[in-house]
Scaffold this motif. Structure first.
Motif, PDB file in Angstrom:
ATOM      1  N   MET A  76      34.406  25.566  45.286  1.00 35.75           N
ATOM      2  CA  MET A  76      35.239  26.088  46.369  1.00 35.75           C
ATOM      3  C   MET A  76      34.644  27.374  46.917  1.00 35.75           C
ATOM      4  SD  MET A  76      39.170  25.901  45.066  1.00 35.75           S
ATOM      5  CE  MET A  76      40.217  25.748  46.481  1.00 35.75           C
ATOM      6  N   LYS A  77      34.946  27.621  48.168  1.00 37.84           N
ATOM      7  CA  LYS A  77      34.567  28.890  48.754  1.00 37.84           C
ATOM      8  C   LYS A  77      35.426  29.995  48.142  1.00 37.84           C
ATOM      9  CE  LYS A  77      32.910  29.823  53.380  1.00 37.84           C
ATOM     10  NZ  LYS A  77      33.030  29.568  54.803  1.00 37.84           N
ATOM     11  N   GLY A  78      34.853  31.180  47.973  1.00 33.46           N
ATOM     12  CA  GLY A  78      35.574  32.275  47.332  1.00 33.46           C
ATOM     13  C   GLY A  78      36.924  32.537  47.959  1.00 33.46           C
ATOM     14  N   ASN A  79      36.951  32.634  49.286  1.00 37.66           N
ATOM     15  CA  ASN A  79      38.219  32.919  49.966  1.00 37.66           C
ATOM     16  C   ASN A  79      39.268  31.857  49.652  1.00 37.66           C
ATOM     17  OD1 ASN A  79      37.554  35.310  51.288  1.00 37.66           O
ATOM     18  ND2 ASN A  79      36.638  34.245  53.031  1.00 37.66           N
ATOM     19  N   GLU A  80      38.841  30.608  49.598  1.00 38.35           N
ATOM     20  CA  GLU A  80      39.794  29.525  49.331  1.00 38.35           C
ATOM     21  C   GLU A  80      40.267  29.551  47.874  1.00 38.35           C
ATOM     22  OE1 GLU A  80      38.128  26.412  52.679  1.00 38.35           O
ATOM     23  OE2 GLU A  80      37.484  26.167  50.594  1.00 38.35           O
ATOM     24  N   ALA A  81      39.351  29.879  46.973  1.00 35.97           N
ATOM     25  CA  ALA A  81      39.721  29.955  45.556  1.00 35.97           C
ATOM     26  C   ALA A  81      40.736  31.073  45.334  1.00 35.97           C
ATOM     27  CB  ALA A  81      38.471  30.197  44.702  1.00 35.97           C
ATOM     28  N   ILE A  82      40.546  32.180  46.015  1.00 42.88           N
ATOM     29  CA  ILE A  82      41.486  33.307  45.886  1.00 42.88           C
ATOM     30  C   ILE A  82      42.856  32.887  46.410  1.00 42.88           C
ATOM     31  CG2 ILE A  82      42.012  35.623  46.761  1.00 42.88           C
ATOM     32  CD1 ILE A  82      38.908  36.086  46.809  1.00 42.88           C
ATOM     33  N   ALA A  83      42.853  32.199  47.546  1.00 43.72           N
ATOM     34  CA  ALA A  83      44.119  31.760  48.149  1.00 43.72           C
ATOM     35  C   ALA A  83      44.840  30.770  47.244  1.00 43.72           C
ATOM     36  CB  ALA A  83      43.839  31.135  49.518  1.00 43.72           C
ATOM     37  N   GLU A  84      44.093  29.820  46.695  1.00 40.72           N
ATOM     38  CA  GLU A  84      44.709  28.819  45.813  1.00 40.72           C
ATOM     39  C   GLU A  84      45.249  29.479  44.542  1.00 40.72           C
ATOM     40  OE1 GLU A  84      45.472  25.713  46.364  1.00 40.72           O
ATOM     41  OE2 GLU A  84      46.214  25.374  44.323  1.00 40.72           O
ATOM     42  N   ALA A  85      44.500  30.453  44.030  1.00 35.13           N
ATOM     43  CA  ALA A  85      44.955  31.167  42.826  1.00 35.13           C
ATOM     44  C   ALA A  85      46.271  31.877  43.108  1.00 35.13           C
ATOM     45  CB  ALA A  85      43.890  32.173  42.382  1.00 35.13           C
ATOM     46  N   ALA A  86      46.406  32.426  44.307  1.00 35.13           N
ATOM     47  CA  ALA A  86      47.644  33.131  44.670  1.00 35.13           C
ATOM     48  C   ALA A  86      48.825  32.174  44.625  1.00 35.13           C
ATOM     49  CB  ALA A  86      47.503  33.759  46.053  1.00 35.13           C
ATOM     50  N   ILE A  87      48.627  30.990  45.181  1.00 40.70           N
ATOM     51  CA  ILE A  87      49.706  29.995  45.185  1.00 40.70           C
ATOM     52  C   ILE A  87      50.078  29.606  43.764  1.00 40.70           C
ATOM     53  CG2 ILE A  87      50.208  27.587  45.756  1.00 40.70           C
ATOM     54  CD1 ILE A  87      49.359  28.119  48.481  1.00 40.70           C
ATOM     55  N   ARG A  88      49.044  29.391  42.938  1.00 37.74           N
ATOM     56  CA  ARG A  88      49.320  29.002  41.542  1.00 37.74           C
ATOM     57  C   ARG A  88      50.013  30.121  40.777  1.00 37.74           C
ATOM     58  NH1 ARG A  88      45.238  24.516  39.581  1.00 37.74           N
ATOM     59  NH2 ARG A  88      44.797  23.574  41.603  1.00 37.74           N
ATOM     60  N   ALA A  89      49.799  31.359  41.221  1.00 34.01           N
ATOM     61  CA  ALA A  89      50.454  32.506  40.560  1.00 34.01           C
ATOM     62  C   ALA A  89      51.881  32.703  41.066  1.00 34.01           C
ATOM     63  CB  ALA A  89      49.641  33.770  40.775  1.00 34.01           C
ATOM     64  N   GLY A  90      52.312  31.846  41.991  1.00 32.99           N
ATOM     65  CA  GLY A  90      53.700  31.930  42.438  1.00 32.99           C
ATOM     66  C   GLY A  90      53.906  32.712  43.715  1.00 32.99           C
ATOM     67  N   CYS A  91      52.815  33.069  44.392  1.00 30.23           N
ATOM     68  CA  CYS A  91      52.957  33.757  45.671  1.00 30.23           C
ATOM     69  C   CYS A  91      53.411  32.748  46.724  1.00 30.23           C
ATOM     70  CB  CYS A  91      51.628  34.390  46.076  1.00 30.23           C
ATOM     71  SG  CYS A  91      51.669  35.145  47.710  1.00 30.23           S
ATOM     72  N   ARG A  92      54.501  33.046  47.401  1.00 29.09           N
ATOM     73  CA  ARG A  92      55.039  32.113  48.396  1.00 29.09           C
ATOM     74  C   ARG A  92      55.141  32.727  49.788  1.00 29.09           C
ATOM     75  NH1 ARG A  92      53.483  29.307  45.311  1.00 29.09           N
ATOM     76  NH2 ARG A  92      54.420  27.597  44.147  1.00 29.09           N
ATOM     77  N   LEU A  93      54.622  33.934  49.939  1.00 29.95           N
ATOM     78  CA  LEU A  93      54.660  34.559  51.263  1.00 29.95           C
ATOM     79  C   LEU A  93      53.319  35.203  51.561  1.00 29.95           C
ATOM     80  CD1 LEU A  93      58.039  35.969  50.373  1.00 29.95           C
ATOM     81  CD2 LEU A  93      57.801  35.039  52.666  1.00 29.95           C
ATOM     82  N   PHE A  94      52.771  34.872  52.716  1.00 25.92           N
ATOM     83  CA  PHE A  94      51.528  35.496  53.175  1.00 25.92           C
ATOM     84  C   PHE A  94      51.727  35.996  54.585  1.00 25.92           C
ATOM     85  CE2 PHE A  94      47.624  35.555  55.589  1.00 25.92           C
ATOM     86  CZ  PHE A  94      46.710  36.148  54.736  1.00 25.92           C
ATOM     87  N   PHE A  95      51.429  37.264  54.791  1.00 27.85           N
ATOM     88  CA  PHE A  95      51.449  37.856  56.133  1.00 27.85           C
ATOM     89  C   PHE A  95      50.055  38.411  56.401  1.00 27.85           C
ATOM     90  CE2 PHE A  95      55.704  38.411  54.270  1.00 27.85           C
ATOM     91  CZ  PHE A  95      56.470  37.730  55.197  1.00 27.85           C
ATOM     92  N   GLY A  96      49.419  37.979  57.483  1.00 26.92           N
ATOM     93  CA  GLY A  96      48.053  38.444  57.703  1.00 26.92           C
ATOM     94  C   GLY A  96      47.625  38.331  59.146  1.00 26.92           C
ATOM     95  N   TYR A  97      46.403  38.711  59.361  1.00 22.16           N
ATOM     96  CA  TYR A  97      45.817  38.754  60.692  1.00 22.16           C
ATOM     97  C   TYR A  97      44.339  38.431  60.504  1.00 22.16           C
ATOM     98  CZ  TYR A  97      44.943  40.618  65.386  1.00 22.16           C
ATOM     99  OH  TYR A  97      44.609  40.766  66.698  1.00 22.16           O
ATOM    100  N   PRO A  98      43.787  37.510  61.305  1.00 25.27           N
ATOM    101  CA  PRO A  98      42.424  37.046  61.010  1.00 25.27           C
ATOM    102  C   PRO A  98      41.356  38.128  61.182  1.00 25.27           C
ATOM    103  CG  PRO A  98      43.567  35.633  62.618  1.00 25.27           C
ATOM    104  CD  PRO A  98      44.392  36.863  62.456  1.00 25.27           C
ATOM    105  N   ILE A  99      40.415  38.151  60.285  1.00 24.96           N
ATOM    106  CA  ILE A  99      39.224  38.993  60.446  1.00 24.96           C
ATOM    107  C   ILE A  99      38.122  38.435  59.551  1.00 24.96           C
ATOM    108  CG2 ILE A  99      40.136  40.670  58.768  1.00 24.96           C
ATOM    109  CD1 ILE A  99      38.486  42.842  60.206  1.00 24.96           C
ATOM    110  N   THR A 100      36.929  38.338  60.098  1.00 27.20           N
ATOM    111  CA  THR A 100      35.761  37.900  59.342  1.00 27.20           C
ATOM    112  C   THR A 100      35.354  39.033  58.399  1.00 27.20           C
ATOM    113  OG1 THR A 100      35.105  36.749  61.340  1.00 27.20           O
ATOM    114  CG2 THR A 100      33.437  36.955  59.633  1.00 27.20           C
TER     115      THR A 100
END
Lengths: 253, 359
Positions: free
Chosen positions: B1-25
């Protein structure tokens, strides 16, 4: 002779004495918000978001859970609360500097998203807590500590009529503009505030009530003169009444 | 997996259910992944109108007791600093991911560690520190992301996962560990007085004290928390330091490069080891208190003009010479570049002069 109690403190207020200046409108508006929440039976479900400015201490007065936001960010904080707890009642209480200057992006986008929150906007045409500087709502020609020669629209621009601006956004379900200058207008203000909460509870969209309010201290007048100044200068300038109701919102969507 | 995606998936598995963000490379895949994934798990993805709004949405949700996160890159993290100061002041838990890009200003898209100061020294106004974690691989990023939510809840503090363009963009194999089932109670959260049972007191989330008499005790209480975190949460990793004469100190992506350099130098017969801070705040000063006496000098390697090296110098406290090597602008040094600097360090500090120098 038996006495009949005809008036008492609303359960929506904690009973802590207000710190506001004599003649300030915040006390009345706090009471209207508190009464509305009590009458709707939702005090135990409500989370309020306090502003930066004179009303920063509202947390001490409202008998419900409260969060305190950074300057202008109340609508973003309220969005976070509402998205975390969608079945609760969430409101912000903001002054004109807080909402119409530094927080204009947050309120515009909360309205555009149709965020199911209620925003109480207190417009006294000046910065209160910081000591009477020019606000986005300061009237043309009005003297403040940062417009000592009167607001010159050629350099400082024109006041922003927030209800009119927000009413253009489709996500805004209810937009009203009221005043607390007379008993009659206070009763109308109460109706609008209560309706703004009902609109939220029915999940109809973003609800916004602008309240014109006197600031005798920073306007440099006595309380009665301040009310007259509001009537003579602010009421003619700002759009008043219900600018948008959920029925109209649906019709225009 | 790409690092960014692995971090995001880990957050979900840790029980995070809310994400607020703004795109930036180079962090955007994180938001994109969560935009797809959050609805699948009944969570909320909201693209905010700005980074400023996003972090304040995090504040509201965190104050209401939710596991919540945001992610960005340097310029966006700068905009979040106001909110981060408020969140620490109100003692709210949340997780912030910074996939650093090269700065200052709009900078460039290459990997960088130039936000070290901003992350570890508070970053916003007032006295505070978030907990800062510096992963060196996609696997570690995923593991630390899960732990970040537990740490945030335990200490009621934002936790910053400080990655960079390489951590975020690299594809590596990831095995997700089981998230900790422990959930810290949040009786302080604003959930509505009526929802907490009869007679519940009002909960107030705020971070101000308008007089010194009110504010100083709050600041002192929070400072005591930071001291406790410093005592309990320091983490680091070592590689071949037992007999090392030169010690390389690096975190994240630069630590991976340095590990390769250490292996090359060891193959050439030089005694070199690597010390890798995992917590960047609290900085693992303890690791420097028990270095082998063989160590003659320290080389800090960073993708910056020299930021962590200041913490290394404080930790070494004058007992050993400390040198710095960094590349910036999005460049990374090669292992050979690092090896060259290590050799120069050993040449500069001959073994005989090291007599009496203890670590």
């Amino acid at each position: 002779m038996s006495e009949k109690q005809v008036f008492s403190r609303t359960k929506g207020l904690t009973g802590v004495p207000f710190h506001y200046c004599p003649g300030c409108g915040h006390g009345v508006i706090h009471r209207l918000v508190a009464e509305s929440l009590e009458e709707l039976g939702v005090l135990g479900d409500t989370i309020g978001v306090a502003p930066v400015g004179c009303a920063v201490l509202i947390s001490s007065y409202m008998n419900c859970d409260m969060q305190s936001a950074a300057h202008g960010r109340a609508c973003a904080v309220a969005t976070g609360v509402k998205r975390a707890l969608p079945d609760r009642v969430v409101f912000t209480y903001q002054g004109d500097g807080d909402l119409a200057a530094i927080g204009i992006a947050e309120v515009m986008h909360a309205a555009a998203r149709g965020e199911k929150i209620t925003v109480i906007f207190v417009n006294n045409a000046i910065y209160g807590m910081t000591g009477g500087q020019m606000a986005p709502t300061t009237l043309p020609g009005q003297k403040t500590t940062t417009s000592p020669y009167g607001r010159d629209v050629s350099s400082a621009g024109f006041p922003i009529d927030m209800p009119q601006v927000l009413a253009t956004l489709k996500g805004a379900a209810y937009v009203a503009s009221v005043s607390v200058d007379t008993p009659k207008n206070i009763i109308q203000a109460k109706k609008a505030i209560k309706k703004a909460f009902e609109v939220q509870m029915k999940r109809q969209g973003f609800a916004f009530v602008s309240v014109l309010s006197p600031c005798p201290t920073n306007w440099g007048m006595g309380p009665l003169d301040a009310v007259k100044w509001l009537q003579d200068n602010m009421l003619p300038l700002y759009t008043m009444g219900e600018l948008k109701t959920p029925e109209e919102a649906v019709a225009s969507a | 997996m790409k690092g960014n995606e692995a971090i995001a998936e880990a957050a979900i598995r840790a029980g995070c259910r809310l994400f607020f963000g703004y795109p930036i490379t180079p962090s955007s895949e994180l938001a994109e992944y969560l935009a797809r994934r959050m609805p699948e798990v009944g969570g909320t993805f909201l693209q905010a109108e700005s980074e400023v709004a996003a972090i304040n949405m995090v504040y509201g949700a965190a104050g209401s007791g939710a596991r919540v996160m945001t992610a960005s890159s340097g310029p966006g993290i700068s905009l979040k600093q106001e909110g981060l100061s408020y969140i620490t002041g109100a003692e709210l838990p949340c997780v912030v991911v910074n996939i650093q890009r090269a700065g200052p200003g709009l900078g460039g898209l290459g990997p960088s560690q130039g936000d070290y100061f901003q992350a570890t020294k508070g970053g916003g106004h007032g006295d505070y520190h978030p907990i800062v974690l510096g992963p060196a691989s996609v696997q570690e990023a995923a593991d630390l992301m899960m732990e970040a939510f537990d740490l945030a809840d335990r200490w009621r503090l934002p936790v910053i996962l400080l990655g960079d363009g390489i951590i975020g963009q690299t594809m590596e194999r990831v095995v997700f560990k089981e998230p900790s089932p422990v959930r810290t109670e949040k009786p302080w959260a604003t959930t509505g007085t009526g929802r907490r049972g009869p007679g519940a007191k009002r909960n107030i989330v705020q971070c101000w004290g308008l007089t010194p008499e009110l504010l100083e005790p709050i600041c002192l209480r929070e400072q005591a928390k930071y001291e406790k975190i410093t005592a309990e949460e320091q983490r680091w990793d070592t590689f071949q330091i037992e007999d090392a004469e030169a010690l390389v100190v690096a975190f994240g992506t630069s630590a991976r490069i340095c590990r390769e350099a250490v292996m090359q130098l060891r193959a050439a017969g030089l005694k070199v080891g690597l010390l890798r801070p995992i917590t960047l705040w609290p900085f693992p000063g303890k690791a420097f208190q028990s270095l082998p006496t063989s160590v003659r000098g320290v080389l800090a390697v960073e993708l910056s003009m020299g930021q962590m090296v200041e913490d290394v110098r404080l930790a070494v406290n004058g007992r050993l010479p400390v040198r710095f090597f960094g590349r910036v602008g999005g460049f990374t040094p090669s292992p050979e570049d690092v090896a060259e600097r290590v050799v120069a360090l050993l040449d500069e500090i001959p073994a005989k002069k090291a007599q009496g120098v203890t670590a």
